[in-house]
Every structure is written in structure tokens, then in C-alpha cells.
Design an enzyme around this catalytic site. Sequence first.
Site, PDB file in Angstrom:
ATOM      1  CE  LYS A  22     -60.586 -15.370  39.946  1.00  0.00           C
ATOM      2  NZ  LYS A  22     -61.388 -16.241  39.049  1.00  0.00           N
ATOM      3  CG  ASN A  23     -64.091 -13.566  37.967  1.00  0.00           C
ATOM      4  OD1 ASN A  23     -63.129 -14.311  37.863  1.00  0.00           O
ATOM      5  ND2 ASN A  23     -65.073 -13.777  38.819  1.00  0.00           N
ATOM      6  CB  CYS A 116     -63.712 -27.058  40.162  1.00  0.00           C
ATOM      7  SG  CYS A 116     -64.687 -25.751  40.803  1.00  0.00           S
ATOM      8  NE  ARG A 121     -67.225 -23.170  38.077  1.00  0.00           N
ATOM      9  CZ  ARG A 121     -66.353 -22.236  38.390  1.00  0.00           C
ATOM     10  NH1 ARG A 121     -65.275 -22.539  39.060  1.00  0.00           N
ATOM     11  NH2 ARG A 121     -66.527 -20.985  38.038  1.00  0.00           N
ATOM     12  CG  ASP A 304     -66.847 -15.223  42.907  1.00  0.00           C
ATOM     13  OD1 ASP A 304     -67.075 -16.453  42.986  1.00  0.00           O
ATOM     14  OD2 ASP A 304     -66.501 -14.674  41.847  1.00  0.00           O
ATOM     15  NE  ARG A 396     -57.462 -21.085  40.228  1.00  0.00           N
ATOM     16  CZ  ARG A 396     -58.438 -21.903  39.899  1.00  0.00           C
ATOM     17  NH1 ARG A 396     -58.591 -23.025  40.557  1.00  0.00           N
ATOM     18  NH2 ARG A 396     -59.249 -21.619  38.912  1.00  0.00           N
TER      19      ARG A 396
HETATM   20  C1  UD1 Z   1     -68.016 -16.904  36.843  1.00  0.00           C
HETATM   21  C2  UD1 Z   1     -66.846 -16.428  37.680  1.00  0.00           C
HETATM   22  C3  UD1 Z   1     -66.937 -17.005  39.087  1.00  0.00           C
HETATM   23  C4  UD1 Z   1     -68.283 -16.683  39.704  1.00  0.00           C
HETATM   24  C5  UD1 Z   1     -69.416 -17.096  38.779  1.00  0.00           C
HETATM   25  C6  UD1 Z   1     -70.794 -16.656  39.271  1.00  0.00           C
HETATM   26  C7  UD1 Z   1     -65.081 -16.145  36.053  1.00  0.00           C
HETATM   27  C8  UD1 Z   1     -63.773 -16.635  35.505  1.00  0.00           C
HETATM   28  N1  UD1 Z   1     -65.612 -16.865  37.045  1.00  0.00           N
HETATM   29  O1  UD1 Z   1     -67.916 -18.320  36.749  1.00  0.00           O
HETATM   30  O2  UD1 Z   1     -65.886 -16.414  39.886  1.00  0.00           O
HETATM   31  O3  UD1 Z   1     -68.407 -17.377  40.932  1.00  0.00           O
HETATM   32  O4  UD1 Z   1     -69.229 -16.511  37.469  1.00  0.00           O
HETATM   33  O5  UD1 Z   1     -70.830 -15.289  39.472  1.00  0.00           O
HETATM   34  O6  UD1 Z   1     -65.606 -15.137  35.637  1.00  0.00           O
HETATM   35  N2  UD1 Z   1     -73.837 -23.582  34.720  1.00  0.00           N
HETATM   36  C9  UD1 Z   1     -74.427 -24.652  34.077  1.00  0.00           C
HETATM   37  N3  UD1 Z   1     -74.111 -24.867  32.754  1.00  0.00           N
HETATM   38  C10 UD1 Z   1     -73.254 -24.052  32.077  1.00  0.00           C
HETATM   39  C11 UD1 Z   1     -72.658 -22.945  32.745  1.00  0.00           C
HETATM   40  C12 UD1 Z   1     -72.978 -22.738  34.074  1.00  0.00           C
HETATM   41  O7  UD1 Z   1     -75.204 -25.406  34.666  1.00  0.00           O
HETATM   42  O8  UD1 Z   1     -72.996 -24.306  30.881  1.00  0.00           O
HETATM   43  C13 UD1 Z   1     -74.133 -23.372  36.154  1.00  0.00           C
HETATM   44  C14 UD1 Z   1     -72.870 -23.527  37.010  1.00  0.00           C
HETATM   45  O9  UD1 Z   1     -72.622 -24.874  37.303  1.00  0.00           O
HETATM   46  C15 UD1 Z   1     -73.238 -22.708  38.229  1.00  0.00           C
HETATM   47  C16 UD1 Z   1     -74.093 -21.577  37.644  1.00  0.00           C
HETATM   48  O10 UD1 Z   1     -74.535 -22.026  36.368  1.00  0.00           O
HETATM   49  O11 UD1 Z   1     -74.005 -23.479  39.121  1.00  0.00           O
HETATM   50  C17 UD1 Z   1     -73.346 -20.267  37.486  1.00  0.00           C
HETATM   51  O12 UD1 Z   1     -72.233 -20.436  36.664  1.00  0.00           O
HETATM   52  P1  UD1 Z   1     -71.631 -19.286  35.738  1.00  0.00           P
HETATM   53  O13 UD1 Z   1     -72.409 -18.033  35.937  1.00  0.00           O
HETATM   54  O14 UD1 Z   1     -71.502 -19.821  34.366  1.00  0.00           O
HETATM   55  O15 UD1 Z   1     -70.204 -19.102  36.388  1.00  0.00           O
HETATM   56  P2  UD1 Z   1     -68.786 -19.113  35.673  1.00  0.00           P
HETATM   57  O16 UD1 Z   1     -68.848 -18.324  34.414  1.00  0.00           O
HETATM   58  O17 UD1 Z   1     -68.246 -20.496  35.624  1.00  0.00           O
END
Ligand code: UD1
Length: 418
Positions: A22-23, A116, A121, A304, A396
Site C-alpha cells: 500500500k505505502n 485522523c 498529521r 505501523d 483500506r
Molecule cells: C507514512 C505512511 C504511514 C506510516 C508513516 C510512518 C503512507 C501513505 N503512510 O505516513 O503508514 O505510519 O509514514 O512510517 O506512506 N509530521 C509533521 N509534519 C508534516 C509531516 C509529518 O509533524 O508535515 C509528523 C506526523 O504528524 C507524524 C510524523 O511526522 O507524527 C511521521 O509522519 P510521516 O513520516 O510524514 O508519515 P506519513 O507520510 O503521513
Amino acid sequence: MSYVKIEGGTKLEGELSLQGSKNGVLPILAACILCKGRVILKNCPDISDVRDILYTLSFAGVTSTFKEGCLDLDTTDAFPYRFGPELACKTRGGVLLLGACWGRFHEAGMAYPGGCVIGARPIDLHCRVFRQLGATLSEKPEGVFLCGCPEGGRVVLPYPSVGATENAVLAAVCAKGNTVIYGAAREPEVAELCRFLNRAGAKICGIGTSRIGIEGVRGLRGTEYTVSGDRIVAGTYLAAAAVTGGEVCLCGTRHVCMKGIAEYFGRMGNRIYREADRIVINAPKRLKAVPGIVTAPYPAFPTDMQSLTVAMLATAEGDSCVEETVFESRFGVVPELQRMGADIQRNGQSVYIRGMERLQGTTVTAMDLRSGAALVLAGLAAEGETCVDGYEYIARGYEDICGTMRRLGAKTVLAEEK
Ligand code: UD1
């Protein structure tokens, strides 16, 4: 609304082929926008997150057909589209369309993806990388808007966000100049996106490291690509074997990176071995507790897998502790497991688990994708019948979880609420 009904107590045994990641595929679907042509993706998982992104892409003129794991997309006639909240909130992966659309059309707009249940996020890091690449970016109450030509440049990430790294890569591949991303996320799914883009004509080096180099190219072409197996889904079925004292073989795992996961499964007393394209798990009668599991960015233990691991340890012998450092509210599974009789105490970002001999089946509710799968595992290890509400979350990310578990001998059915 559908729910999963599980009759616990059956040992899981047998062989499965692993679904696509998925990711891995979600950023690739965004990347197709940049390809300006026809892309064929094989081993694409048939999950609702993929269907949702395809629906979203259709508003921007992307056509697709999806049959038996083969997705055929055409982005030749795609056009810039401002994705409203009804599309932006469908799946978190949609935020990657910002980088891809900006890269191709030099303009992009989207409503905020919103919070969420696993955490706030925010998208501040995404906005930061777009600015560093030369975007004129406006943050308005109705969303984020980007314009100007991506120039490339130096991108510095203070935290290795997976999504922000992917958005930086997507925005930089067709930029005017060259880019270096410092502090990039090293997750295998980021590497997979880069491999796909290189196949389509991008020039990316440092793949899989925290320093990614990108030479801007004029455009990308259509291509064909096979999506790797899903490491978290692999972890889920291995965990299902583990909580039932079973033995399961996963096929189609040649390129699946189990770093961070396999080690902890071993510490719980499972024997895991890999041969060519397969991973085999041989579980003990009862799992052993593990005192210190801490989730963190790759190559550490993945967030995850956290809910699934808490569910596994709920019936392990001894006391365990799991700390979550990636998402601030990812313990939604805990009260549900407690309802099944689990002895778990939460203190801030850590949970302390005293392993019980058995859990008791009851009705529980999935709050997010992985907590849903974790509750199915708990049901497999429980006495009597467990009903897991909120199947739409599980769908999902998992292709037919009930049928797949049944192939391993589990008594799982998908039922409809009346
Ligand atoms: C992706 C994965 C998700 C996984 C996560 C961490 C996908 C579609 N989803 O989510 O399954 O759990 O990586 O391995 O690939 N953050 C901020 N600001 C930002 C972006 C992130 O503060 O602009 C924080 C988030 O709130 C979270 C942390 O950084 O606490 C990690 O998020 P991130 O690595 O960005 O995860 P996703 O890309 O959303």
C-alpha cells in the site's frame, strides 16, 4: 456497515502469496501524473486506498482500468485540478498529489488532508520542502496552493517524514535545476518510489539513504513496474501465525524488507527463516514477552506494526513494554484489547502489557487500519467469538483479510450489520 467475525483458537497453517505494498503504490500513483503517458503497474493491491486515489485522479483527467492486480493508467491528458476536502480527506496518501501536480503543471491546490485518529498529521514539513524547491505557496483556510516553476535546490528535513520526503522527490524530479534532500526518510517505500521514477526517466541517486540527489529532467515517460510485497501485511500474517502457535509460509517476498520486524518476532520465540522468495515462521506454543520495543523511523521498529505487536504481546508470557514515538495518538487499540480482558496500562506514549493466558471474545471497534488488523489477531487468540466493527478501515490496506486468514485455517467471516 461490515464487520469481521472470528471464532478464536485455531492454529494458522499454510501458504500465502503476499499482496502488493500500500505505502509503496500510493506515491507511485501520484508519480504517474509526472509520466505524461501510459503506466502499467503489476502486483497493485486491490484495496480501498488505491481505489480512492484512482477516483481522486479521475477528477484531474487520469483514466485507468484495474483488473486482477494489473493497473493500467493513462495520464497523457491530465490537467491541473484543485482537490476539494471531499477528495483530500479520503486518504492521507492524497497529499502526494500536491508534489506531483506541481512538478508537472507548475500549479497545484488541495484542501488540508485533516487530522485522523492516530495523530494530528500536519503538513508543515510538506509546505517547507515546496518552499525550499522554489514554490510560491499560499496557505488559506480552504487549502494549500502552489505555483511557480520548481527550481530545485537544497532541501533540509528536520525530521525524516516519509510523506514530505516523497513530496520533495516528486516535486524535484522535473525541476529546472538539481536538488539534494538532506535528512530524507529511508523507508523502503521511499526507495521504491525513486526506483519507479528512475525507470520512467528520472535521475535520482542516494536511493535508500538520508541524502537523496536528484538531477532535474525535462519530463518523464510512461513505463511498466511491478510493485513490491507489503512488509506490514507480511508482518500481519506472520503475527497471526505467531499468536496461534502456527506455521505459515509467505510467498512473493523476495524484495520485502523485514528489517526491524523480524528481529523482534525472533525475540518473542518465533523461528523465522527466509529462502529465495519465501518467508517462513514457526511459532512457539506461547510467545515470550519483550520488555522494550520502541517505534521510530526506518530502520527501527515501524509504527505501523505497533498495534499488531501490542495485540501479540497481550497473550505472551511475561511483561512487555511498547513505546510509540512517531504518532502521538496511536494507542486506540488498547481500550478495545482491555475489553477482551487484556492487562494493559498506558502511561503517556508507552504501554505496559502483562501477558494473559487467553483473551475473551467480544465486540470491539477498529479505530484505524492497523488497529483493525490487530483486533482480528486478538480475535484469533481469544476464546469464543470476536466481532470487529469498522471493517472499512481494514479494507483500506488489506485485500480480503477474512478470505486470506481462512486459507490458513482461521474461522473468519465478513458479516453485514443488519
Ligand atoms: C507514512 C505512511 C504511514 C506510516 C508513516 C510512518 C503512507 C501513505 N503512510 O505516513 O503508514 O505510519 O509514514 O512510517 O506512506 N509530521 C509533521 N509534519 C508534516 C509531516 C509529518 O509533524 O508535515 C509528523 C506526523 O504528524 C507524524 C510524523 O511526522 O507524527 C511521521 O509522519 P510521516 O513520516 O510524514 O508519515 P506519513 O507520510 O503521513
